[in-house]
Structure formats: structure tokens, C-alpha cells
Scaffold this active site. Structure first.
Site, PDB file in Angstrom:
ATOM      1  N   HIS A 274       0.894  -1.159   0.171  1.00 48.10           N
ATOM      2  CA  HIS A 274       0.006   0.108  -0.047  1.00 48.10           C
ATOM      3  C   HIS A 274       0.896   1.332   0.002  1.00 48.10           C
ATOM      4  CE1 HIS A 274      -3.474   2.441   1.409  1.00 48.10           C
ATOM      5  NE2 HIS A 274      -2.481   3.318   2.044  1.00 48.10           N
ATOM      6  N   GLU A 275       1.933   1.483   0.866  1.00 48.37           N
ATOM      7  CA  GLU A 275       2.913   2.519   0.905  1.00 48.37           C
ATOM      8  C   GLU A 275       3.443   2.628  -0.491  1.00 48.37           C
ATOM      9  OE1 GLU A 275       2.679   4.598   3.239  1.00 48.37           O
ATOM     10  OE2 GLU A 275       1.400   3.342   4.316  1.00 48.37           O
ATOM     11  N   HIS A 278       1.500   4.253  -3.039  1.00 46.08           N
ATOM     12  CA  HIS A 278       1.477   5.660  -2.841  1.00 46.08           C
ATOM     13  C   HIS A 278       2.511   6.438  -3.867  1.00 46.08           C
ATOM     14  CE1 HIS A 278      -1.996   6.540  -0.237  1.00 46.08           C
ATOM     15  NE2 HIS A 278      -1.489   6.093   0.782  1.00 46.08           N
ATOM     16  N   GLU A 352      -5.936   6.924  -1.196  1.00 51.08           N
ATOM     17  CA  GLU A 352      -6.030   5.643  -0.366  1.00 51.08           C
ATOM     18  C   GLU A 352      -6.729   4.667  -1.009  1.00 51.08           C
ATOM     19  OE1 GLU A 352      -4.383   5.392   2.390  1.00 51.08           O
ATOM     20  OE2 GLU A 352      -3.629   7.489   2.171  1.00 51.08           O
ATOM     21  N   ASP A 356      -4.893   0.968  -2.058  1.00 50.84           N
ATOM     22  CA  ASP A 356      -5.218  -0.102  -1.590  1.00 50.84           C
ATOM     23  C   ASP A 356      -5.204  -1.199  -2.763  1.00 50.84           C
ATOM     24  OD1 ASP A 356      -5.805   0.264   0.980  1.00 50.84           O
ATOM     25  OD2 ASP A 356      -7.848   0.591   0.950  1.00 50.84           O
TER      26      ASP A 356
HETATM   27 ZN   LIG Z   1      -2.173   5.215   2.782  1.00 51.25          ZN
END
Ligand SMILES: [Zn+2]
Length: 413
Positions: A274-275, A278, A352, A356
Site C-alpha cells: 500500500h505504501e 502511494h 487511499e 489499496d
Molecule cells: Zn495510505
């Protein structure tokens, strides 16, 4: 009262009432029944505890903001801004130093006033719900280090801005924009190596199953991962998290030790994915570019209002000055700031979902991400059923049930 005073007063009142109303709605939307998705993850007792936590934090937030509003209004209408200005001017320190001292005293007063609230929040509320791990020594050291950093870094930046507006003529806003942008990029670049280690210990993730799984994942998405660090979040709180900081060669991903403790290898890889999402989806760069453009607009508007006598009269000032103008403009600008922040939250929630989705698509499954989200919500006693209006105004992340639903809707493979 002139037009500036009216705008600022209305903004302060509206934002206070808006917060109050959305907080009441938020409390009213707490549900007694456990959402089906959390069956088996939350036991009933802990679920009730999470709602109590939301209630206590909301009440505390209300008392804090009501108190701050009253203090600000009393100081304003008692002529406090001018009174302080007269005193500091009497010391005859020269333009720049007078500004630094004036703003410094106001900021110091604000921190002193907020100190009891901060102590109560950490040592009473967080303690009561079992989150607090901060020792009084850590608490005091944090304040000392934070104040020193603010004096050195904040003081230098403020001196620069004051000097440009004092001496650089009509393009001052432009020089400020360039200088502040370079300065803040530099700060973001050095933050992971020079600043954050002042507050927490970062240790490279040790060899083992987790490290191999993370490296294998990073390899599979062609992300050059030299740095995964474990941060001793347990020094202050048992809450857990993960984040991405810095950029260029200095970028790094940090996992809280409290996160590693409670999650499986698969879940941790999902969190890391997930990071990385980003980063890969360019959210980090987009955030920086928006920040830079915003800074430019703010300085431009500031340069216009610095010469408006009415803005100073609204605060009963006898003298016009760049430093006082900075503070008053900040208050005048707050309605725009409020609207922009709503857009930024919408943008952040969209990001976000994207991160995901990236994690699910690149790891090939969603269950680990879902389990990680559930565990995070339970351990951090997150509110599972926030009111939509509260989310709209305040949430940088979508509520967990919506994230889980979105992940379930992704077709993998
Ligand atoms: Zn996040």
C-alpha cells in the site's frame, strides 16, 4: 467593526459551529451492533470500548476548541495584539528581530496554554484506554526538542520571509515562494535522516522471513527498496502505523514495531505494498506540487493584504508591520484554507483507495490487506461507523468498512 473583523469573526464562529454539529452527528451515528465484517475480529467488550474512546475524544476535542476560541476572542477584543506590539517595539530590536520576537511570544503563549490539554490527552485519556506508553521524561524531551527545532528551523524561515517583505519590494512574494519551496524540499529531504531520528529510533529491518518476503515483493514491482526501517513507535503509544517519508535517494518506508508485533508476514507485505502504491501512483509528487502551488498563492495574496490598513485596524493596531500582517492574514485566509482542506481530504481519500487497489493487484489477493485493516482498526479503537458528514470534513482515509468493500470489489487475476 470593519469588514475584515467581520469576515474573521464569522469564519471563527461558523467553523466552530460546523465542527460541533458534525461531532454531534458523529456521536449519534455510533451503532450498538457490531458491523458484520468485524464478526470474530472484535469482541463485544472491546467494540463498546472503541465507542467510548470516540465519545471521550470528541468531548475532549470540544472542550479544547471552545477554550481556544474564547482565549483568542478575549485576546483580540482586549487589544492584546497591539499591547504586545507596543512592548516589543519598545525594546528597539530592529525590524526583523522585532517580528521574530513578536511571533515567537505569541507561539510560545499558545504552546503554554495548550500544554495542560496535551498532558491530559496523553496521560489521562490515552492512558485510560491502554494506549499510552509515553514516560514523563519522553514527554518533556519531546517538548524541548520540538521547541529547539521550531526556534532554529522555523526562526530561520520566518526571518527570511520577513526580510524579503521588508526589503525586496513588490516581487517579495515571488522570492519568498521560491525560497520557502527550496527550504521545505530540503527539509523533507533531510527529515528521515536528520530530524525524525531525534524523536524515534529507526533500525533496519532484521534478516528473516519478513525481510525476505518484503524484498521479494519489492523486486516483483521493480521498486528499489534499500531501506525498510522499524520505528520504535512503542516508545509513545501502543497504536500502530506505517508510513513513507523523504524523497529521491532519501526515501524510506518505516513500519512501527507495534505493527510488526501484531500482524502476519502476509499482512505486513500488504501494508508495505500500500505504501509503495502511494509512491508508484505518484501521490507523493502530486502532494508536493499542490503544496508548492498553494504556497505561491498564499504569498501572493499575503503581499496584497499587507498594505491594507483595515486589516490592522480590525485588530486595533497602531502600527502596520509585516510580522503582524502575517498573523492577521493567516486568520483572514482561514475560510479559503477550510475549503481547500476539504478538497485535500477528498483527494487524499481517493489516493487511499488507489493505494489499496495497487496493493491488491500487485500482491494478487485482497484478504491480507483486509485483515491488516481490520486488525489496525481494532488495535487503534477506530470508529467503525463515522457519520458521512464528519468523514467529508475530517477524514484523510476512507472509513475502514468502505475500504474493505472497495477491496472486495476488485477482481484479482
Ligand atoms: Zn495510505
Amino acid at each position: 467593526m470593519n469588514i475584515y473583523a467581520i469576515i474573521i469573526l464569522i469564519t471563527l464562529t461558523i467553523s466552530f459551529i460546523l465542527d460541533l454539529v458534525t461531532e454531534i452527528l458523529n456521536l449519534k451515528s455510533l451503532r450498538k451492533e457490531l458491523p458484520a465484517a468485524f464478526e470474530g475480529v472484535y469482541d463485544r467488550e472491546q467494540y463498546i470500548k472503541s465507542q467510548e474512546y470516540t465519545r471521550v475524544r470528541t468531548h475532549f476535542g470540544f472542550v479544547t476548541s471552545a477554550f481556544n476560541l474564547v482565549i483568542a476572542l478575549v485576546f483580540w477584543f482586549a487589544g492584546g495584539f497591539n499591547y504586545l506590539d507596543q512592548i516589543v517595539r519598545g525594546w528597539e530590536l530592529g525590524n526583523i528581530w522585532t517580528g521574530l520576537v513578536y511571533i515567537g511570544i505569541l507561539l510560545l503563549a499558545r504552546s503554554i496554554i495548550s500544554l495542560p490539554f496535551s498532558i491530559y490527552s496523553t496521560f489521562v485519556i490515552e492512558e485510560r484506554f491502554g494506549f499510552n506508553k509515553t514516560t514523563p521524561l519522553t514527554f518533556v524531551l519531546d517538548i524541548v526538542k520540538g521547541t529547539l527545532l521550531a526556534l532554529i528551523i522555523g526562526g530561520a524561515a520566518l526571518a527570511g520571509v520577513l526580510a524579503f517583505f521588508e526589503y525586496a519590494g513588490s516581487y517579495a512574494w515571488f522570492y519568498c515562494w521560491i525560497a520557502v519551496t527550496i527550504f521545505s524540499l530540503f527539509m523533507q529531504f533531510i527529515a528521515p535522516t536528520w530530524i525524525m531520528p531525534l524523536f524515534n529510533k529507526f533500525t533496519p529491518l532484521e534478516e528473516g522471513e519478513l525481510r525476505s518476503a518484503i524484498l521479494a515483493y519489492a523486486d516483483s514491482v521493480k521498486y528499489s527498496l534499500k531501506n525498510v526501517f522499524v520505528m520504535d513507535g512503542s516508545k509513545r503509544s501502543s497504536k500502530s502505523n506505517a508510513f513513507f517519508t523523504g524523497f529521491g535517494k532519501n526515501k524510506r518506508i518505516a513500519l512501527f514495531d507495534t505493527l510488526i508485533e501484531k500482524h502476519t508476514v502476509g499482512e505486513l507485505v500488504a501494508v508495505l505494498a500500500h505504501e509503495i502504491g502511494h509512491y508508484k501512483k505518484k501521490h507523493i509528487w502530486q502532494g508536493m506540487i499542490i503544496g508548492i502551488l498553494h504556497t505561491g498563492i498564499v504569498f501572493y495574496l499575503l503581499s496584497i493584504f499587507l498594505s491594507h490598513r483595515g486589516l490592522f485596524e480590525a485588530f486595533y493596531m497602531e502600527h502596520m508591520s509585516v510580522y503582524a500582517g502575517l498573523i492577521f492574514f493567516g486568520m483572514l485566509y482561514s475560510p479559503i484554507e477550510m475549503i481547500l482542506s476539504i478538497f485535500m481530504q477528498i483527494f487524499s481519500r481517493k489516493n487511499e483507495y488507489e493505494a489499496d487497489r495497487y496493493a491488491v493487484e500487485t500482491t494478487g489477493e485482497g484478504e491480507n490487506m483486509i485483515n491488516a485493516l481490520k486488525k489496525l482498526s481494532v488495535h487503534n479503537l477506530s470508529n467503525l461507523t463515522p457519520h458521512p458528514w464528519y468523514v467529508f470534513l475530517n477524514y484523510s482515509h476512507p472509513p475502514v468498512l468502505q475500504r474493505i468493500r472497495a477491496i472486495r470489489a476488485i477482481n484479482v487475476g
